[in-house]
Design a protein around this motif. Structure first.
Motif, PDB file in Angstrom:
ATOM      1  N   ARG A  12      34.481  30.012  48.859  1.00 55.57           N
ATOM      2  CA  ARG A  12      33.905  30.434  47.593  1.00 55.57           C
ATOM      3  C   ARG A  12      32.377  30.223  47.810  1.00 55.57           C
ATOM      4  NH1 ARG A  12      32.003  25.827  46.236  1.00 55.57           N
ATOM      5  NH2 ARG A  12      33.189  24.222  44.912  1.00 55.57           N
ATOM      6  N   ALA A  65      29.705  29.607  44.702  1.00 52.92           N
ATOM      7  CA  ALA A  65      30.010  29.314  43.457  1.00 52.92           C
ATOM      8  C   ALA A  65      28.388  28.971  42.640  1.00 52.92           C
ATOM      9  CB  ALA A  65      30.809  28.056  43.246  1.00 52.92           C
ATOM     10  N   LEU A  74      36.469  35.433  50.995  1.00 55.97           N
ATOM     11  CA  LEU A  74      35.450  34.629  50.123  1.00 55.97           C
ATOM     12  C   LEU A  74      35.403  35.191  48.728  1.00 55.97           C
ATOM     13  CD1 LEU A  74      33.152  32.611  50.836  1.00 55.97           C
ATOM     14  CD2 LEU A  74      31.691  34.431  51.211  1.00 55.97           C
ATOM     15  N   VAL A  75      35.620  34.277  47.754  1.00 55.56           N
ATOM     16  CA  VAL A  75      35.320  34.840  46.460  1.00 55.56           C
ATOM     17  C   VAL A  75      34.093  34.261  46.036  1.00 55.56           C
ATOM     18  CG1 VAL A  75      38.090  34.366  46.056  1.00 55.56           C
ATOM     19  CG2 VAL A  75      36.410  32.529  45.436  1.00 55.56           C
ATOM     20  N   ARG A 103      32.260  32.908  42.388  1.00 56.77           N
ATOM     21  CA  ARG A 103      32.744  32.638  41.150  1.00 56.77           C
ATOM     22  C   ARG A 103      31.330  32.112  40.308  1.00 56.77           C
ATOM     23  NH1 ARG A 103      36.014  28.359  42.280  1.00 56.77           N
ATOM     24  NH2 ARG A 103      34.260  26.745  42.021  1.00 56.77           N
ATOM     25  N   TRP A 140      30.971  39.154  49.406  1.00 55.13           N
ATOM     26  CA  TRP A 140      32.164  38.610  48.959  1.00 55.13           C
ATOM     27  C   TRP A 140      33.453  39.548  48.989  1.00 55.13           C
ATOM     28  CZ3 TRP A 140      27.760  39.181  46.364  1.00 55.13           C
ATOM     29  CH2 TRP A 140      27.686  40.010  45.086  1.00 55.13           C
ATOM     30  N   GLU A 196      36.158  38.821  43.163  1.00 56.39           N
ATOM     31  CA  GLU A 196      35.148  38.083  42.173  1.00 56.39           C
ATOM     32  C   GLU A 196      36.193  37.116  41.385  1.00 56.39           C
ATOM     33  OE1 GLU A 196      31.771  39.681  40.568  1.00 56.39           O
ATOM     34  OE2 GLU A 196      31.389  38.214  39.120  1.00 56.39           O
ATOM     35  N   THR A 197      36.090  36.110  41.061  1.00 55.91           N
ATOM     36  CA  THR A 197      37.281  35.317  40.141  1.00 55.91           C
ATOM     37  C   THR A 197      36.753  35.287  38.864  1.00 55.91           C
ATOM     38  OG1 THR A 197      36.483  33.353  40.733  1.00 55.91           O
ATOM     39  CG2 THR A 197      37.946  34.220  42.159  1.00 55.91           C
ATOM     40  N   ASP A 231      38.571  25.662  41.451  1.00 57.21           N
ATOM     41  CA  ASP A 231      39.016  26.029  42.983  1.00 57.21           C
ATOM     42  C   ASP A 231      40.655  26.301  42.922  1.00 57.21           C
ATOM     43  OD1 ASP A 231      36.497  26.241  44.023  1.00 57.21           O
ATOM     44  OD2 ASP A 231      36.221  24.072  44.240  1.00 57.21           O
ATOM     45  N   ASP A 247      42.084  29.516  41.885  1.00 63.27           N
ATOM     46  CA  ASP A 247      41.463  30.495  42.729  1.00 63.27           C
ATOM     47  C   ASP A 247      41.943  30.675  44.024  1.00 63.27           C
ATOM     48  OD1 ASP A 247      39.967  31.487  40.773  1.00 63.27           O
ATOM     49  OD2 ASP A 247      38.127  30.491  41.392  1.00 63.27           O
ATOM     50  N   VAL A 270      41.343  28.123  46.342  1.00 62.15           N
ATOM     51  CA  VAL A 270      40.283  27.414  47.303  1.00 62.15           C
ATOM     52  C   VAL A 270      40.987  26.834  48.290  1.00 62.15           C
ATOM     53  CG1 VAL A 270      38.159  26.432  47.744  1.00 62.15           C
ATOM     54  CG2 VAL A 270      38.498  28.406  45.975  1.00 62.15           C
TER      55      VAL A 270
END
Ligand code: GLU
Length: 294
Positions: free
Chosen positions: A7, A9, A38-39, A41, A69, A72-73, A169, A172, A174
């Motif tokens: 992520r 972040a 890859l998110v 956040r 990315w 998106e979370t 995390d 999501d 992660v």
């Protein structure tokens, strides 16, 4: 095999600077090399400090540098942290100390045994050191005096970063946390929260700290080293990447070229000390690490 999920972040309270860029590049390379996801956040749990225009600018900066990315979370301000608090219930206590009192006592107090019914909510850490394995720093024992019971909910009812980051995390999915070495010791606290929440601890990788000419880690007071300022001063990603990648121990012209070369264990632990604030030309040297050294 589980899919690697990493992520980016960012906290939308300060514009992205070279320190964020270095850590994000490491997060991006690690996931891209693993063929993972890859998110993005937005860590806006502290609504009093989050700014929409800063969020807009950080998206722009990320895309300018090619740090893409995949999804998106939910942003932190849209999340419910009560389920996490329910799971942690047996290890929570109320703390009535003021910030000043806590600072005077190094974050420690007797509230854990006092059964207060009001105040901030804190999480009782296990006694003793916590073993954390970092992909660059190796196996480390975070000593007990480097960890204090984290506040999870402020006295005004607002969840804190400490609670939000671990729960997010976990929600999501992660599997790898990659960020700056200023949070190296804090991973000992987070690992304990992960465990108490019943989650599978992610792998950790802490990228070199980037220090300003004053020896302090980059912040708003080093505005000239923000990406937006550097862009305005004429920097291009093609000129900036070889420098930033060298801070991750890589010789590569750009991000794509660095993917196959990225080696987490080769990421330096030393900090990068920038020698001037002028955004037109970067001068820097490696510096002894004074933060996060166990
Ligand atoms: N949002 C945090 C920051 O901007 C990063 C937290 C993390 O990567 O775990 O410092």
């Amino acid at each position: 095999m589980t899919l690697a999920v990493g992520r980016l972040a960012p906290t939308p309270s300060g514009r992205l600077h070279l320190g964020n860029l270095t850590a994000f590049a490491a997060a991006w390379l690690s996931v891209r090399q693993a063929g993972g996801e890859l998110v993005l956040r937005v860590e806006d749990v502290d609504q009093g400090r989050a700014r929409q225009e800063i969020e807009d600018s950080l998206r722009e900066d990320l895309l300018w540098m090619g740090l893409t990315w995949d999804r998106e979370t939910p942003r932190q301000s849209a999340r419910d942290y009560q389920p996490a608090l329910n799971l942690l219930r047996d290890r929570l206590y109320r703390c009535t100390c003021t910030r000043r009192e806590l600072a005077a006592r190094g974050g420690r107090c007797g509230c854990a045994h006092a059964s207060h019914t009001e105040g901030a909510v804190r999480f009782r850490l296990a006694p003793g050191p916590r073993r954390v394995e970092d992909r660059a720093w190796g196996v480390r024992e975070v000593p007990p005096d480097a960890m204090v019971d984290p506040t999870l909910v402020r006295r005004d009812g607002v969840p804190t970063y400490s609670l939000a980051v671990v729960w997010d995390d976990l929600c999501d999915g992660v599997t790898e946390v990659v960020r700056g070495a200023d949070l190296l010791e804090f991973s000992g606290v987070q690992a304990q929260l992960w465990e108490a929440l019943g989650g599978r601890e992610p792998s950790w990788l802490h990228a070199p700290l980037i220090l300003g000419p004053d020896g302090r880690k980059l912040s708003k007071s080093h505005g000239a080293l923000e990406l937006a300022a550097m862009r305005a001063a004429g920097w291009e990603p093609a000129r900036l990447w070889p420098i930033v990648l060298s801070w991750l121990g890589l010789r590569a012209e750009g991000l794509e070229a660095a993917i196959p070369r990225f080696r987490p264990s080769g990421v330096p632990r030393a900090a990068v000390q920038l020698e001037r604030l002028a955004p037109q030309a970067l001068r820097w040297r490696w510096a002894e690490v004074t933060v996060g050294e166990g």
